[in-house]
Design a protein around this motif. Structure first.
Motif, short mmCIF file in Angstrom:
data_model
loop_
_atom_site.label_atom_id
_atom_site.label_comp_id
_atom_site.label_asym_id
_atom_site.label_seq_id
_atom_site.Cartn_x
_atom_site.Cartn_y
_atom_site.Cartn_z
N PRO A 12 0.83 -1.21 0.00
CA PRO A 12 0.00 0.00 0.00
C PRO A 12 0.86 1.25 0.00
O PRO A 12 1.94 1.28 0.57
N ARG A 13 0.36 2.28 -0.68
CA ARG A 13 1.06 3.56 -0.73
C ARG A 13 0.65 4.40 0.46
O ARG A 13 -0.47 4.29 0.94
N PRO A 14 1.54 5.25 0.93
CA PRO A 14 1.16 6.14 2.03
C PRO A 14 0.05 7.09 1.59
O PRO A 14 -0.04 7.45 0.41
N ALA A 15 -0.77 7.47 2.52
CA ALA A 15 -1.86 8.40 2.22
C ALA A 15 -1.33 9.84 2.35
O ALA A 15 -0.55 10.15 3.25
N VAL A 16 -1.74 10.70 1.44
CA VAL A 16 -1.31 12.09 1.44
C VAL A 16 -2.48 12.96 1.89
O VAL A 16 -3.56 12.91 1.30
N ASP A 17 -2.25 13.75 2.93
CA ASP A 17 -3.25 14.72 3.39
C ASP A 17 -3.05 15.99 2.56
O ASP A 17 -2.21 16.83 2.87
N VAL A 85 2.35 15.61 -6.81
CA VAL A 85 2.39 14.60 -7.88
C VAL A 85 3.45 13.53 -7.56
O VAL A 85 3.20 12.33 -7.73
N LEU A 86 4.61 13.95 -7.10
CA LEU A 86 5.66 12.99 -6.78
C LEU A 86 5.24 12.06 -5.64
O LEU A 86 5.51 10.86 -5.67
N LEU A 87 4.56 12.62 -4.63
CA LEU A 87 4.09 11.78 -3.52
C LEU A 87 3.10 10.73 -3.98
O LEU A 87 3.06 9.61 -3.46
N PHE A 96 13.50 12.55 -5.58
CA PHE A 96 13.27 13.26 -6.84
C PHE A 96 13.04 14.75 -6.60
O PHE A 96 13.55 15.60 -7.34
N PHE A 97 12.29 15.08 -5.55
CA PHE A 97 12.03 16.48 -5.24
C PHE A 97 13.34 17.20 -4.90
O PHE A 97 13.57 18.33 -5.34
N GLY A 98 14.19 16.55 -4.15
CA GLY A 98 15.48 17.16 -3.81
C GLY A 98 16.31 17.47 -5.04
O GLY A 98 16.92 18.54 -5.14
N TRP A 99 16.32 16.54 -5.99
CA TRP A 99 17.06 16.77 -7.24
C TRP A 99 16.47 17.93 -8.04
O TRP A 99 17.21 18.78 -8.55
N SER A 143 6.70 20.12 4.93
CA SER A 143 5.24 20.03 4.84
C SER A 143 4.81 18.67 4.30
O SER A 143 3.82 18.09 4.74
N ALA A 144 5.56 18.15 3.34
CA ALA A 144 5.25 16.85 2.77
C ALA A 144 5.42 15.75 3.80
O ALA A 144 4.59 14.83 3.89
N HIS A 145 6.48 15.82 4.59
CA HIS A 145 6.67 14.82 5.65
C HIS A 145 5.50 14.84 6.63
O HIS A 145 5.05 13.79 7.08
N ALA A 146 5.03 16.03 6.94
CA ALA A 146 3.91 16.15 7.88
C ALA A 146 2.59 15.72 7.26
O ALA A 146 1.66 15.34 7.97
N ALA A 147 2.49 15.78 5.94
CA ALA A 147 1.23 15.47 5.26
C ALA A 147 1.09 14.01 4.86
O ALA A 147 0.03 13.60 4.41
N VAL A 148 2.15 13.23 5.02
CA VAL A 148 2.10 11.82 4.62
C VAL A 148 1.84 10.96 5.85
O VAL A 148 2.53 11.07 6.85
N ARG A 149 0.85 10.10 5.71
CA ARG A 149 0.54 9.13 6.77
C ARG A 149 0.85 7.75 6.24
O ARG A 149 0.52 7.43 5.09
N ALA A 150 1.45 6.94 7.06
CA ALA A 150 1.78 5.58 6.64
C ALA A 150 0.49 4.82 6.35
O ALA A 150 -0.50 4.94 7.07
N ALA A 151 0.52 4.05 5.29
CA ALA A 151 -0.64 3.24 4.94
C ALA A 151 -0.72 2.05 5.88
O ALA A 151 0.29 1.53 6.35
N ALA A 152 -1.92 1.63 6.14
CA ALA A 152 -2.12 0.47 7.01
C ALA A 152 -1.66 -0.78 6.26
O ALA A 152 -2.03 -1.01 5.12
#
Length: 160
Positions: A12-17, A85-87, A96-99, A143-152
């Protein structure tokens, strides 16, 4: 007796808030615009270098200062869209975002050197673009780190 369970489904992919990500992106746009304004004021007012306008334009530097600040804010929002989009679609979005941010910042730093302004103006503008790139990249990544929740993770079936 033990059994191993192999799922045919991809992990499963992480969920993005999205609301949280875009709120951080909007805050980043405000910060970037303010960095641009403060940078122009410091460059022109304290150091007397031509940043974005000829010396006779005063400390504010004319309309170009407003456009520069607006551009910094808009680019922050574009970077937030890229991060979203990358998330959603890439395997390692932060890498990829860092690059992308590093290469865009490098391009913005080199751009003043193709102008015919004096050397001090070129270096100051390159430094200001560096600060804008680092601030935008780090704030949106945070902000992206804070907006991503691990998928169950799916539960493995119990052995009988």
């Amino acid at each position: 007796m033990t059994s191993s369970y192999q799922s045919t489904r991809p992990p499963p992919r992480p969920a993005v808030d999205a609301g949280r990500l875009w709120a951080g992106g909007a805050a980043t746009a405000v910060v970037a615009a303010l960095i641009a304004v403060v940078g122009v004021l410091v460059g022109r007012g304290l150091f007397g270098v031509e940043v974005l306008a000829p010396q006779g334009a005063g400390v504010w530097g004319g309309a170009r200062t407003g456009w520069y600040a607006l551009g910094a804010g808009v680019l922050s929002l574009l970077a937030t869209g890229l991060m979203h989009v990358l998330l959603l679609f890439t395997p390692r979005p932060m890498l990829f975002f860092g690059w992308v941010v590093a290469l865009a910042t490098l391009t913005a730093m080199l751009a003043p050197f193709v102008t015919e302004n004096d050397v001090g103006s070129r270096f100051f503008t390159a430094g200001l673009n560096f600060i804008l790139g680092v601030a935008t990249g780090s704030l949106i990544a945070g902000s992206a780190h804070a907006a991503v929740r691990a998928a169950a993770l799916p539960r493995a079936p119990r052995p009988y």
